[in-house]
Design an enzyme around this catalytic site. Structure first.
Site, PDB file in Angstrom:
ATOM      1  N   ARG A  61       0.849  -1.185   0.000  1.00 47.86           N
ATOM      2  CA  ARG A  61       0.000   0.000   0.000  1.00 47.86           C
ATOM      3  C   ARG A  61       0.886   1.237   0.000  1.00 47.86           C
ATOM      4  NH1 ARG A  61      -4.998  -1.015  -1.822  1.00 47.86           N
ATOM      5  NH2 ARG A  61      -6.181  -2.381  -0.462  1.00 47.86           N
ATOM      6  N   GLU A 135      -3.988  -5.205 -13.480  1.00 44.70           N
ATOM      7  CA  GLU A 135      -2.614  -5.172 -13.993  1.00 44.70           C
ATOM      8  C   GLU A 135      -1.597  -4.730 -12.950  1.00 44.70           C
ATOM      9  OE1 GLU A 135      -2.029  -2.802 -17.463  1.00 44.70           O
ATOM     10  OE2 GLU A 135      -3.309  -4.057 -18.703  1.00 44.70           O
TER      11      GLU A 135
END
Length: 176
Positions: A61, A135
């Protein structure tokens, strides 16, 4: 007299959020500028396998600049039903699917400046399927007992608000 928004000015239009400056009339008549972040909403799910373990995802993150351990979750597509979004995210991120989910709770992530509402569900009816990652997503799938996850919450390893709320709500539901 109450609070009243007088103006909302777009500062940045993003892929996930839009950032605004709101001019607010305060109860005493003065005006203040407040930050406001508009989010399309999200759904998440606590997936429990046949062994009673909770399927979690570990991913990098950007905001905290580290890997986090979270329940599967993601943003809503335009017009998407929240329950169906949770089921979609489950399959996309973990490679498991389900046709049976129950609502657990809804939560605002940061009420001071953002309208992001996350609806959280749970399922105890998982079937193997296929992962469908975006992706730019690299996700590790891991399984933990409820007790292990509570320990990881209490020792500060898990700091994600939706995950903490979901795991503790699921624990409370199971202990009723």
């Amino acid at each position: 007299m109450d609070y009243q928004r007088i103006n909302r000015r777009l500062e940045h239009k993003g892929r996930i959020v839009d950032v605004y400056t709101d001019t607010i009339k305060l109860p005493d008549g003065r005006e203040a500028e407040w930050d406001y972040i508009d989010h399309k909403g999200a759904s998440a799910i606590v997936p429990v396998n046949s062994e009673g373990k909770i399927i979690m995802v570990r991913q990098y993150r950007n905001a905290p600049e580290r890997y986090t351990l979270e329940i599967p979750a993601g943003g809503l597509n335009r017009g998407e039903d929240r329950k169906l979004a949770a089921m979609r995210e489950l399959e996309e991120e973990t490679g498991y699917c389900t046709e049976k989910v129950e609502h657990l709770l809804d939560l605002y992530t940061t009420v001071a400046f953002c309208n992001e509402l996350i609806s959280i569900y749970y399922t105890e009816d998982l079937k193997p399927s296929k992962q469908h990652l975006d992706e730019d997503e690299f996700v590790e799938v891991e399984a933990y007992t409820l007790e292990e996850l509570v320990t990881l919450i209490l020792n500060g390893t898990i700091q994600d608000a939706k995950t903490i709320s979901a795991i503790l709500a699921y624990k409370a539901k199971k202990n009723l």
